[in-house]
Design a protein around this motif. Structure first.
Motif, PDB file in Angstrom:
ATOM      1  N   TRP A   1    -116.951   7.028 103.471  1.00 22.70           N
ATOM      2  CA  TRP A   1    -116.701   8.463 103.578  1.00 22.70           C
ATOM      3  C   TRP A   1    -116.572   9.051 102.183  1.00 22.70           C
ATOM      4  N   TYR A   2    -117.300  10.135 101.937  1.00 21.25           N
ATOM      5  CA  TYR A   2    -117.254  10.809 100.640  1.00 21.25           C
ATOM      6  C   TYR A   2    -116.967  12.283 100.848  1.00 21.25           C
ATOM      7  N   THR A   3    -115.932  12.765 100.197  1.00 22.21           N
ATOM      8  CA  THR A   3    -115.562  14.163 100.344  1.00 22.21           C
ATOM      9  C   THR A   3    -116.684  15.087  99.890  1.00 22.21           C
ATOM     10  N   ALA A   4    -117.319  14.780  98.775  1.00 21.20           N
ATOM     11  CA  ALA A   4    -118.368  15.658  98.254  1.00 21.20           C
ATOM     12  C   ALA A   4    -119.515  15.784  99.244  1.00 21.20           C
TER      13      ALA A   4
ATOM     14  N   ILE B   1    -116.506   2.467  91.105  1.00 21.50           N
ATOM     15  CA  ILE B   1    -115.401   3.421  91.041  1.00 21.50           C
ATOM     16  C   ILE B   1    -114.075   2.715  91.329  1.00 21.50           C
ATOM     17  N   ALA B   2    -114.093   1.739  92.244  1.00 19.68           N
ATOM     18  CA  ALA B   2    -112.875   0.995  92.555  1.00 19.68           C
ATOM     19  C   ALA B   2    -112.451   0.115  91.386  1.00 19.68           C
ATOM     20  N   ILE B   3    -113.401  -0.517  90.737  1.00 19.78           N
ATOM     21  CA  ILE B   3    -113.095  -1.373  89.584  1.00 19.78           C
ATOM     22  C   ILE B   3    -112.513  -0.537  88.449  1.00 19.78           C
ATOM     23  N   ARG B   4    -113.066   0.641  88.226  1.00 21.30           N
ATOM     24  CA  ARG B   4    -112.525   1.539  87.201  1.00 21.30           C
ATOM     25  C   ARG B   4    -111.070   1.892  87.494  1.00 21.30           C
ATOM     26  N   GLY B   5    -110.785   2.235  88.750  1.00 18.72           N
ATOM     27  CA  GLY B   5    -109.425   2.624  89.113  1.00 18.72           C
ATOM     28  C   GLY B   5    -108.434   1.499  88.908  1.00 18.72           C
ATOM     29  N   ALA B   6    -108.824   0.295  89.315  1.00 18.58           N
ATOM     30  CA  ALA B   6    -107.919  -0.847  89.200  1.00 18.58           C
ATOM     31  C   ALA B   6    -107.776  -1.326  87.759  1.00 18.58           C
TER      32      ALA B   6
ATOM     33  N   LEU C   1    -111.563  12.913  89.947  1.00 21.32           N
ATOM     34  CA  LEU C   1    -112.684  13.851  90.008  1.00 21.32           C
ATOM     35  C   LEU C   1    -113.992  13.114  90.285  1.00 21.32           C
ATOM     36  N   ASP C   2    -114.193  12.005  89.598  1.00 22.05           N
ATOM     37  CA  ASP C   2    -115.430  11.241  89.787  1.00 22.05           C
ATOM     38  C   ASP C   2    -115.514  10.680  91.199  1.00 22.05           C
ATOM     39  N   ARG C   3    -114.382  10.219  91.737  1.00 21.32           N
ATOM     40  CA  ARG C   3    -114.362   9.683  93.099  1.00 21.32           C
ATOM     41  C   ARG C   3    -114.638  10.776  94.120  1.00 21.32           C
ATOM     42  N   ASN C   4    -114.134  11.971  93.864  1.00 22.66           N
ATOM     43  CA  ASN C   4    -114.274  13.047  94.835  1.00 22.66           C
ATOM     44  C   ASN C   4    -115.566  13.845  94.688  1.00 22.66           C
ATOM     45  N   SER C   5    -115.965  14.140  93.455  1.00 20.95           N
ATOM     46  CA  SER C   5    -117.188  14.934  93.283  1.00 20.95           C
ATOM     47  C   SER C   5    -118.435  14.060  93.330  1.00 20.95           C
TER      48      SER C   5
ATOM     49  N   GLY D   1    -105.086   3.406  92.390  1.00 26.68           N
ATOM     50  CA  GLY D   1    -106.476   3.221  92.778  1.00 26.68           C
ATOM     51  C   GLY D   1    -106.686   3.003  94.256  1.00 26.68           C
ATOM     52  N   THR D   2    -105.612   2.940  95.041  1.00 24.77           N
ATOM     53  CA  THR D   2    -105.758   2.807  96.492  1.00 24.77           C
ATOM     54  C   THR D   2    -106.024   4.146  97.161  1.00 24.77           C
ATOM     55  N   PHE D   3    -105.917   5.235  96.420  1.00 24.73           N
ATOM     56  CA  PHE D   3    -106.057   6.610  96.928  1.00 24.73           C
ATOM     57  C   PHE D   3    -104.874   7.021  97.796  1.00 24.73           C
ATOM     58  N   ASP D   4    -103.884   6.164  97.967  1.00 19.24           N
ATOM     59  CA  ASP D   4    -102.771   6.450  98.880  1.00 19.24           C
ATOM     60  C   ASP D   4    -101.441   6.666  98.178  1.00 19.24           C
ATOM     61  N   ILE D   5    -101.408   6.547  96.883  1.00 16.63           N
ATOM     62  CA  ILE D   5    -100.165   6.741  96.126  1.00 16.63           C
ATOM     63  C   ILE D   5    -100.418   7.798  95.060  1.00 16.63           C
ATOM     64  N   PRO D   6     -99.540   8.756  94.887  1.00 21.13           N
ATOM     65  CA  PRO D   6     -98.338   8.928  95.700  1.00 21.13           C
ATOM     66  C   PRO D   6     -98.655   9.663  97.004  1.00 21.13           C
ATOM     67  N   ILE D   7     -97.925   9.335  98.037  1.00 17.76           N
ATOM     68  CA  ILE D   7     -98.063  10.036  99.314  1.00 17.76           C
ATOM     69  C   ILE D   7     -97.447  11.425  99.183  1.00 17.76           C
TER      70      ILE D   7
END
Length: 678
Positions: free
Chosen positions: A497-500, A108-113, A285-289, A121-127
Motif C-alpha cells: 500500500w502506497y499513500t501517494a 526504503i525500509a533499509i534506510r529507515g532502519a 517524505l520519501d516513503r509517502n511521496s 522505521g516501523t511507521f508505527d512510532i510514535p502512536i
C-alpha cells in the motif's frame, strides 16, 4: 545439520554470522547452477521474504523495538540481494513492476532502519490520535468470538495485546531518554481520543470487554476456571492500558513532552525538531511521496500551486456576484464566541475586484452546512443508519444528497472504465469518532462520511468528496484491482500500500470530474462552463428547496460544486506547504491554521482537524498532490504520444489492475504501456 529444514530467518542469521567471520583467504568452489526461470525466481524471493518476516514476528500486534527493527533490516538486506541477482531484463513488463516495487520497499525500509532510533522505521512510532493503534488493537482484543473454541484461542490475543501495550509504554519511556518525545499538543489529543473510544456505555474500558460480557451472559457454556482465566486476561489488559494512559497524561506530559504551553502557539512540534529529525522527516517524505523530492522543494511547489488555484476561485466568485449581488447577507457563526448572527458580505473590494477572503467567509455561512442550516430532515430511508451519528437530522440530510449524486456519478463514470460489479455504501462515522477521523474515508466497500455539523464538509463539496472516496476514487481503486487482476499477481504485491498511489489516484479522480462534465461542458482552456452538466445540478431541479435553497439555478449550483473541487485541490496544494511547514520549518498549529484560512474556504472544524492531522501523521499529507502530479504527467504523455489511439478505459486499466505502486514505478509502467500501444 539438515539445512533443508531450517526456517528462512534461521538461514538469515546463519548467513550473516558466516559473512562476519569470512576473510580474504577463504576459497570457494563454485558449483554448477541450474538456471531457473526469472519469473519463478522472483516469486520465490517474494514468498521467502514473507515467510521470513512472518517467522521473525508472528505476534498479532507486532513487536516495536529497535532490536526488532534491526532484525527486519537483516532480512530486508538479504532478500534485496536475492532480488538483484535476478536478471530483470528477462522479466515481462508486468513482472518488472513487481520487481521494482519490491526493490523500492526494501531500500526504503533499509534506510529507515539505518537511522538512529530505528523503531521509527516501523511507521508505527510514535502512536498519535490520528493513527491510534491503542484503540484499534484494544477493539481486536476485546472483540466477541463466535464459538467456545474461538474464545479459548482468543486468550492468547488478549495476552499479546497486554504485552504490546506494556512494550509501547516502555518505548515512550525510552523516547524520554533519547529525546524523541511527542509534543504536548499531540499527547493531549492522543489521551483524549484513547479514553473516548475505549469507553462504551458507562464503562471506561468497555471496548476491551465485549467478549468477556458475552462469556458472562452464557456462563453455563464455559468451565469456571476458563471464565476466571479469561477475566484475568481482560483485567491485565485493562491494567496495562491504565498504566500507559496514566503515564502519558502525568509524568510524560508534565515533565517530558516537548514544548511548554501545549497549545496552538507552540513551535517546533514537528519531526524536524527531534534529534536527527530532518533526516527522519525526509525519509517519511520519501516513503509517502515515493518521488524523492526534498522537503524544501515540496514546500515551494505547494506555495506555487496555492497561488495558481486562486484565479479559478475568483472566476466562480464573479459568477456568484452576477447571480446574487456584491453584498449578500447570511447567518454567520463567530468562531470565537459561537454566536450566530446575520452578516453582510462585501464580495468586491473598493476597486471592484473580488475579495476572496470575504467570499470564503460567505461560503462558510450556516446555510451551507448540514445541520446548521435550520432545516429538520427526518424519516428518510437512512434514519436507522444515522442513529450512529451525533446529529440525526444532519446525517439524514447529508446521506440524501450524497446518495443522489452517487447514482448520477455511476452513470457518468461507466464511460471511462471497465464495469465494476462491487457496489459501496455510504455510512456515517460514529459519534465517538467524529472529532478525530476527518471529513471522510473509505474502507471495506464503505464510504465513511463525517456528518457532524462542525466537522463535516460544506454542501458544495458533495461532488468532490464522493468522487474522491468512492467512484471513481478509492472504491474503484480497491474493487478494480480485485475484479481485474493480472493473471499471475504475486501475493506479496496484493498486500502493498502506497499513500501517494492511493491518494494520488483519488485526487486524480476529483480532477477527472471536470473531464467527465460533472460541472458542465469544458471551454477551449479545459475549464467548466457550468452549462449542460452531467453531475448533481440538473436543470429540472427545484432550486428553492434543493440542498435547502442555497443556489439560484443550475449554473450557480455547478459553479459552487466546482468551487468544492477547487477548494479540495487547494487543500492538497496547501498540504505540501503545511506538512513541510510544521516538520521542516517549525510552524505551530496556529500558523498552519492561519495559512489555510487565508488560502481556502475550508470550514473552521475542517481546518482544526486537518492541522492536527498533519502534525500527527508525518509526511502523509504530501502524498496526495505528489501522486496526482505523476498520474497527470503520465496521462498527458499517453494522450500526446498515442493521439487517436488513446483510450480512457485502457489507460485506467493499466493504472489500476496492478494495485498500489510507488510513483516512480507507475512512471515506468505507463511508459512501457505506451510503447506497447504503438
Amino acid at each position: 545439520m539438515n539445512t533443508n529444514k531450517l526456517r528462512p530467518v534461521a538461514l538469515v542469521i546463519m548467513t550473516l554470522t558466516a559473512l562476519a567471520g569470512c576473510n580474504d583467504e577463504t576459497t570457494y568452489i563454485e558449483q554448477p547452477k541450474q538456471i531457473e526461470d526469472p519469473a519463478r525466481q522472483l516469486r520465490s524471493v517474494f514468498d521467502g521474504y514473507q515467510e521470513a518476516i512472518d517467522t521473525l514476528d508472528s505476534t498479532k500486534f507486532g513487536q516495536i523495538t529497535d532490536q526488532m527493527a534491526s532484525s527486519r533490516q537483516a532480512v530486508d538486506r538479504m532478500y534485496l540481494d536475492k532480488l538483484e541477482n535476478i536478471d530483470r531484463s528477462a522479466l515481462s513488463d508486468e513482472d518488472k513492476i513487481y520487481y521494482d516495487t519490491f526493490q523500492f520497499d526494501r531500500n526504503i525500509a533499509i534506510r529507515g532502519a539505518s537511522l538512529p532510533n530505528p523503531r521509527f522505521g516501523t511507521f508505527d512510532i510514535p502512536i498519535t490520535h490520528f493513527k491510534n493503534d491503542i484503540t484499534r488493537n484494544a477493539k481486536k482484543a476485546g472483540a466477541e468470538q463466535k464459538t467456545s473454541e474461538d474464545y479459548h484461542k482468543h486468550l492468547q490475543v488478549i495476552r499479546e495485546f497486554t504485552a504490546w501495550t506494556n512494550n509501547l509504554h516502555s518505548q515512550y519511556n525510552l523516547g524520554m531518554v533519547d529525546k524523541t518525545q511527542l509534543p504536548k499538543v499531540l499527547i493531549t489529543r492522543l489521551v483524549s481520543s484513547t479514553k473516548e473510544v475505549l469507553e462504551v456505555g458507562n464503562d471506561p474500558y468497555g471496548l476491551l470487554k465485549f467478549g468477556l460480557n458475552d462469556i458472562e451472559k452464557h456462563q453455563n457454556q464455559y468451565d469456571e476456571d476458563f471464565v476466571r482465566e479469561y477475566t484475568k486476561a481482560v483485567n491485565d489488559a485493562q491494567g496495562a492500558v491504565t498504566g500507559l494512559i496514566t503515564f502519558l497524561e502525568t509524568d510524560y506530559y508534565v515533565n517530558n513532552a516537548r514544548e511548554e504551553s501545549g497549545d496552538k502557539t507552540d513551535t517546533n512540534i514537528g519531526w524536524g525538531d527531534l534529534p536527527n529529525g530532518q533526516a527522519w522527516y525526509q525519509w517519511q517524505l520519501d516513503r509517502n511521496s515515493t518521488t524523492g523530492k526534498p522537503a524544501m522543494e515540496l514546500n515551494q511547489l505547494g506555495e506555487d500551486l496555492v497561488a495558481d488555484a486562486k484565479a479559478e476561485m475568483i472566476r466562480v466568485a464573479e459568477l456568484v456576484v452576477k447571480k446574487r449581488s456584491a453584498t449578500p447577507t447570511a447567518d454567520w457563526r463567530d468562531s470565537n464566541s459561537g454566536i450566530v448572527s446575520e452578516r453582510q458580505f462585501n464580495l468586491l473590494d473598493q476597486n471592484g475586484n473580488i475579495n476572496l477572503n470575504e467570499f470564503f467567509d460567505y461560503l462558510n455561512t450556516e446555510q451551507f452546512f448540514f445541520g446548521r442550516d435550520g432545516k429538520n430532515v427526518s424519516g428518510t430511508e437512512y434514519a436507522e443508519l444515522c442513529q450512529a451519528a451525533s446529529d440525526q437530522s444532519a446525517c439524514e440530510s447529508a446521506l440524501v444528497d450524497y446518495n443522489t449524486f452517487k447514482h448520477d456519478a455511476n452513470d457518468v463514470v461507466a464511460k471511462y472504465f471497465k464495469p465494476i460489479k462491487t457496489d459501496y455504501t455510504i455510512v456515517p462515522i460514529p459519534a465517538n469518532r467524529e472529532g478525530y477521523d476527518g471529513v471522510g474515508s473509505y474502507g471495506s466497500n464503505k464510504f465513511n462520511l463525517n456528518t457532524h455539523p462542525d466537522y463535516s464538509l460544506q454542501k458544495w463539496n458533495v461532488s468532490t468528496l464522493l468522487l474522491h472516496e468512492a467512484a471513481p476514487g478509492h472504491h474503484f481503486q480497491n474493487a478494480y484491482s480485485i475484479e481485474y487482476p493480472p493473471a499471475d499477481k504475486p501475493d506479496y504485491i496484493k498486500n502493498v500500500w502506497y499513500t501517494a498511489y492511493a491518494e494520488g489516484w483519488a485526487l486524480y479522480t476529483e480532477w477527472l470530474g471536470l473531464e467527465m462534465g460533472i460541472y458542465g461542458e469544458l471551454n477551449d482552456e479545459g475549464k467548466p462552463t457550468f452549462l449542460n452538466a452531467t453531475g448533481m445540478c440538473k436543470l429540472d431541479l427545484d432550486y428553492t428547496t434543493f440542498q435547502g435553497g442555497i443556489y439560484t439555478d443550475a449554473e450557480e449550483c455547478n459553479a459552487l460544486q466546482y468551487f468544492g473541487s477547487l477548494n479540495e485541490a487547494q487543500l492538497r496544494n496547501m498540504r505540501l506547504a503545511v506538512d513541510t511547514g510544521i516538520h521542516a520549518k517549525g510552524w505551530s498549529i496556529e500558523e498552519a491554521q492561519k495559512y489555510m484560512q487565508a488560502n481556502s474556504a475550508l470550514g473552521d472544524g475542517d481546518i482544526e482537524s486537518e492541522s492536527y492531522r498533519y502534525a500527527a501523521y508525518v509526511g502523509q499529507a504530501v502524498s496526495y498532490k505528489s501522486g496526482f502530479l505523476v498520474i497527470r504527467e503520465m496521462l498527458d504523455k499517453a494522450q500526446s504520444e498515442l493521439g487517436s489511439q488513446f483510450d480512457w478505459a485502457a489507460f485506467h486499466d493499466q493504472l489500476l489492475k496492478y494495485g498500489d505502486q510507488p510513483m516512480e514505478v507507475v512512471e515506468t509502467s505507463i511508459e512501457n504501456w505506451i510503447k506497447a500501444q504503438k
